[in-house]
Design a protein around this motif. Sequence first.
Motif, PDB file in Angstrom:
ATOM      1  N   VAL A   1       0.535  -1.344  -0.053  1.00 38.81           N
ATOM      2  CA  VAL A   1      -0.142  -0.173   0.030  1.00 38.81           C
ATOM      3  C   VAL A   1       0.547   0.885  -0.301  1.00 38.81           C
ATOM      4  N   SER A   2       2.127   1.202   0.651  1.00 38.53           N
ATOM      5  CA  SER A   2       2.780   2.662   0.900  1.00 38.53           C
ATOM      6  C   SER A   2       3.290   2.415  -0.525  1.00 38.53           C
ATOM      7  N   MET A   3       3.982   1.401  -1.597  1.00 37.64           N
ATOM      8  CA  MET A   3       4.446   1.815  -2.779  1.00 37.64           C
ATOM      9  C   MET A   3       2.771   2.227  -3.565  1.00 37.64           C
ATOM     10  N   LEU A   4       1.938   1.681  -2.996  1.00 32.89           N
ATOM     11  CA  LEU A   4       0.739   2.169  -4.668  1.00 32.89           C
ATOM     12  C   LEU A   4       0.436   3.408  -4.042  1.00 32.89           C
ATOM     13  N   LYS A   5       0.681   4.366  -2.895  1.00 29.57           N
ATOM     14  CA  LYS A   5       0.419   5.571  -2.627  1.00 29.57           C
ATOM     15  C   LYS A   5       1.204   6.941  -3.150  1.00 29.57           C
ATOM     16  N   GLU A   6       2.734   5.901  -3.614  1.00 29.63           N
ATOM     17  CA  GLU A   6       3.298   6.695  -4.578  1.00 29.63           C
ATOM     18  C   GLU A   6       3.515   7.062  -5.958  1.00 29.63           C
ATOM     19  N   ILE A   7       2.444   5.415  -6.069  1.00 29.54           N
ATOM     20  CA  ILE A   7       2.292   6.209  -7.502  1.00 29.54           C
ATOM     21  C   ILE A   7       1.836   7.731  -7.805  1.00 29.54           C
ATOM     22  N   PRO A   8       2.395   8.495  -8.968  1.00 30.57           N
ATOM     23  CA  PRO A   8       2.045   9.816  -9.282  1.00 30.57           C
ATOM     24  C   PRO A   8       0.610   9.346 -10.388  1.00 30.57           C
ATOM     25  N   ASP A   9      -0.309  10.667  -9.450  1.00 32.71           N
ATOM     26  CA  ASP A   9      -1.218  10.822 -10.092  1.00 32.71           C
ATOM     27  C   ASP A   9      -1.128  11.572 -10.664  1.00 32.71           C
ATOM     28  N   GLY A  10      -1.795  11.477 -12.949  1.00 31.93           N
ATOM     29  CA  GLY A  10      -1.815  11.451 -13.407  1.00 31.93           C
ATOM     30  C   GLY A  10      -3.057  11.783 -14.361  1.00 31.93           C
ATOM     31  N   CYS A  11      -4.134  12.549 -12.725  1.00 37.21           N
ATOM     32  CA  CYS A  11      -5.559  12.174 -12.855  1.00 37.21           C
ATOM     33  C   CYS A  11      -6.289  10.961 -13.538  1.00 37.21           C
ATOM     34  N   ALA A  12      -6.095  10.349 -12.713  1.00 36.72           N
ATOM     35  CA  ALA A  12      -6.200   8.843 -12.691  1.00 36.72           C
ATOM     36  C   ALA A  12      -8.080   8.548 -12.284  1.00 36.72           C
ATOM     37  N   GLU A  13      -9.052   7.886 -12.145  1.00 36.30           N
ATOM     38  CA  GLU A  13     -10.176   8.428 -11.310  1.00 36.30           C
ATOM     39  C   GLU A  13     -10.058   7.376 -10.431  1.00 36.30           C
ATOM     40  N   LEU A  14      -9.761   6.223 -10.943  1.00 35.56           N
ATOM     41  CA  LEU A  14     -10.126   4.688 -10.070  1.00 35.56           C
ATOM     42  C   LEU A  14      -9.047   4.701  -9.625  1.00 35.56           C
ATOM     43  N   PHE A  15      -8.030   4.143 -10.153  1.00 36.00           N
ATOM     44  CA  PHE A  15      -6.883   3.691  -9.823  1.00 36.00           C
ATOM     45  C   PHE A  15      -5.591   4.805  -9.483  1.00 36.00           C
ATOM     46  N   PRO A  16      -4.950   4.756  -8.659  1.00 37.08           N
ATOM     47  CA  PRO A  16      -4.964   3.536  -7.220  1.00 37.08           C
ATOM     48  C   PRO A  16      -5.477   3.583  -5.960  1.00 37.08           C
ATOM     49  N   PHE A  17      -6.374   4.488  -6.132  1.00 40.08           N
ATOM     50  CA  PHE A  17      -7.101   4.830  -4.904  1.00 40.08           C
ATOM     51  C   PHE A  17      -7.892   3.902  -4.050  1.00 40.08           C
ATOM     52  N   GLU A  18      -9.084   3.055  -5.241  1.00 41.58           N
ATOM     53  CA  GLU A  18      -9.801   2.010  -4.633  1.00 41.58           C
ATOM     54  C   GLU A  18      -8.690   0.871  -4.447  1.00 41.58           C
ATOM     55  N   THR A  19      -7.895   0.686  -4.531  1.00 42.58           N
ATOM     56  CA  THR A  19      -7.016  -0.078  -4.952  1.00 42.58           C
ATOM     57  C   THR A  19      -6.527  -0.449  -3.530  1.00 42.58           C
ATOM     58  N   ILE A  20      -6.147   0.934  -3.259  1.00 42.20           N
ATOM     59  CA  ILE A  20      -5.743   1.352  -1.898  1.00 42.20           C
ATOM     60  C   ILE A  20      -6.851   0.828  -0.264  1.00 42.20           C
ATOM     61  N   ASP A  21      -7.992   1.975  -1.083  1.00 44.22           N
ATOM     62  CA  ASP A  21      -9.021   1.373  -0.171  1.00 44.22           C
ATOM     63  C   ASP A  21      -9.324   0.343   0.511  1.00 44.22           C
ATOM     64  N   ALA A  22      -9.615  -0.478  -1.139  1.00 49.72           N
ATOM     65  CA  ALA A  22      -9.606  -2.129  -0.752  1.00 49.72           C
ATOM     66  C   ALA A  22      -8.342  -3.223   0.133  1.00 49.72           C
ATOM     67  N   LEU A  23      -7.597  -2.421  -0.112  1.00 53.74           N
ATOM     68  CA  LEU A  23      -6.679  -3.408   1.096  1.00 53.74           C
ATOM     69  C   LEU A  23      -6.263  -3.172   1.979  1.00 53.74           C
ATOM     70  N   GLU A  24      -6.966  -1.901   2.613  1.00 54.35           N
ATOM     71  CA  GLU A  24      -6.449  -1.102   3.854  1.00 54.35           C
ATOM     72  C   GLU A  24      -7.467  -1.482   4.791  1.00 54.35           C
ATOM     73  N   GLN A  25      -9.117  -2.200   4.103  1.00 52.78           N
ATOM     74  CA  GLN A  25      -9.794  -1.901   4.614  1.00 52.78           C
ATOM     75  C   GLN A  25     -10.357  -3.530   5.313  1.00 52.78           C
ATOM     76  N   GLU A  26      -9.207  -4.451   4.095  1.00 51.06           N
ATOM     77  CA  GLU A  26      -9.264  -6.149   3.961  1.00 51.06           C
ATOM     78  C   GLU A  26      -7.862  -6.512   4.870  1.00 51.06           C
ATOM     79  N   TYR A  27      -7.159  -6.061   5.493  1.00 50.81           N
ATOM     80  CA  TYR A  27      -5.973  -6.358   5.597  1.00 50.81           C
ATOM     81  C   TYR A  27      -5.569  -5.622   6.854  1.00 50.81           C
ATOM     82  N   LEU A  28      -5.651  -3.985   6.902  1.00 51.69           N
ATOM     83  CA  LEU A  28      -5.119  -3.346   7.827  1.00 51.69           C
ATOM     84  C   LEU A  28      -6.191  -2.779   8.946  1.00 51.69           C
ATOM     85  N   VAL A  29      -7.561  -3.228   8.766  1.00 52.63           N
ATOM     86  CA  VAL A  29      -8.160  -1.891   9.449  1.00 52.63           C
ATOM     87  C   VAL A  29      -8.244  -3.002  10.435  1.00 52.63           C
TER      88      VAL A  29
END
Length: 151
Positions: free
Chosen positions: A123-151
């Motif tokens: 997740v830390s690596m996903l958060k470092e991906i530069p945002d070039g105006c993507a709508e869903l990725f990696p934001f939804e992926t990060i949220d899903a992984l955090e909800q499943e594994y880190l909460v």
Amino acid sequence: MVHHSLDIYPIPKEKSPLYINEPWLIDQSLLEDKLDNQEPKGQKDNIRVYMPMDINRVAVLRRLSAIISRYGEANEDNEPNFQMDVEAIIAQIEIYDQIWFVRNMPKNGKHSTEAVQLVKEFVSMLKEIPDGCAELFPFETIDALEQEYLV
């Protein structure tokens, strides 16, 4: 000319290899074409090859790093492919988690300690991906992984 080292029988370093019959982990075109990825139908020339894949913390993070390097920023043009490649690695994390969970049978939680730590780094690596105006990725992926594994 011989280009590949072929073995007729698996020669694992461990006592026995783990076979996972999910060809889409290696051949993502099976997902793109929505083909039945368990058995090839009507292919008289088919040869099913099992290739070893090591799933460990270093290998998973290395694969993610390679994907991030390939795509660079997440933008509207590359978002679907970027996400599909990352989702294949997440499937590897799920396998890693299942094996470590069974090996250690943690009393608390639904995931192995090893997978939770790996997901934190992932997740830390996903958060470092530069945002070039993507709508869903990696934001939804990060949220899903955090909800499943880190909460």
